[in-house]
Enzyme design. Sequence first.
Site, PDB file in Angstrom:
ATOM      1  N   HIS A  16      -9.130   1.755  -5.210  1.00  0.00           N
ATOM      2  CA  HIS A  16      -8.051   0.859  -4.455  1.00  0.00           C
ATOM      3  C   HIS A  16      -6.662   1.325  -4.874  1.00  0.00           C
ATOM      4  O   HIS A  16      -6.252   1.778  -5.884  1.00  0.00           O
ATOM      5  CB  HIS A  16      -8.206  -0.570  -4.937  1.00  0.00           C
ATOM      6  N   TYR A  38       0.901  -1.283  -0.060  1.00  0.00           N
ATOM      7  CA  TYR A  38       0.072  -0.075  -0.180  1.00  0.00           C
ATOM      8  C   TYR A  38       0.801   1.217   0.050  1.00  0.00           C
ATOM      9  O   TYR A  38       0.419   2.258   0.048  1.00  0.00           O
ATOM     10  CB  TYR A  38      -0.949   0.140   1.101  1.00  0.00           C
TER      11      TYR A  38
HETATM   12  C1  DQA Z   1      -7.580  -2.183  -0.813  1.00  0.00           C
HETATM   13  C2  DQA Z   1      -7.792  -3.393  -1.414  1.00  0.00           C
HETATM   14  C3  DQA Z   1      -8.515  -4.398  -0.575  1.00  0.00           C
HETATM   15  O1  DQA Z   1      -8.482  -5.736  -1.144  1.00  0.00           O
HETATM   16  C4  DQA Z   1      -7.926  -4.572   0.962  1.00  0.00           C
HETATM   17  O2  DQA Z   1      -8.952  -5.362   1.958  1.00  0.00           O
HETATM   18  C5  DQA Z   1      -7.688  -3.127   1.391  1.00  0.00           C
HETATM   19  C6  DQA Z   1      -7.335  -2.078   0.630  1.00  0.00           C
HETATM   20  C7  DQA Z   1      -6.689  -1.189  -1.553  1.00  0.00           C
HETATM   21  O3  DQA Z   1      -6.910   0.060  -1.720  1.00  0.00           O
HETATM   22  O4  DQA Z   1      -6.094  -1.588  -2.327  1.00  0.00           O
HETATM   23  O5  DQA Z   1      -8.056  -2.933   2.429  1.00  0.00           O
HETATM   24  O6  DQA Z   1      -8.995  -1.434  -0.879  1.00  0.00           O
END
Ligand code: DQA
Length: 147
Positions: free
Chosen positions: A103, A26
């Site tokens: 995302h 992330y």
């Molecule tokens: C997310 C992707 C989701 O699968 C994960 O559970 C997250 C972050 C993303 O920003 O890549 O918490 O939403």
Amino acid sequence: MTTIPSVLLLSGANLNLLGDREPSVYGTATLADHVASATATAESHGLSLRHVQSNSEGDLIDAIHSARGVAAAIVINPGAFTHSSWAIHDALAAFDGVVVELHLSNPDSREPWRRTSVVAPVATGSISGFGGHGYVLAIDAVAAELS
Ligand code: DQA
């Protein structure tokens, strides 16, 4: 007097930990960093932005309800609720505006259970896999949809 169209930016479960949580997936930017770039992008388009983060599904649903008739658009990164929350799906279906699913990572390239989004069917469109730049892209997409 003209009113400035507003965007509700919603951040779901565990996104308060950004910067510290799995940085290899992330990134190292914090949620505050992403909100700041989304806010600056919104202002550059003449939009106002309100941000809500919660780890609780009900709080997110209440925030979506509060946007009805008030906000022109919702940008939502639901976190893991993406893959399970039909209640958030239904709340977004009852919102009469632009909805962008956002995302940081590309869930389609990760574990199989992340490949289902229950939010995607009620989103105007989705932005995934561009890290923090996705926040800028999402607001740009809202502005284009509203113009
Ligand atoms: C997310 C992707 C989701 O699968 C994960 O559970 C997250 C972050 C993303 O920003 O890549 O918490 O939403």
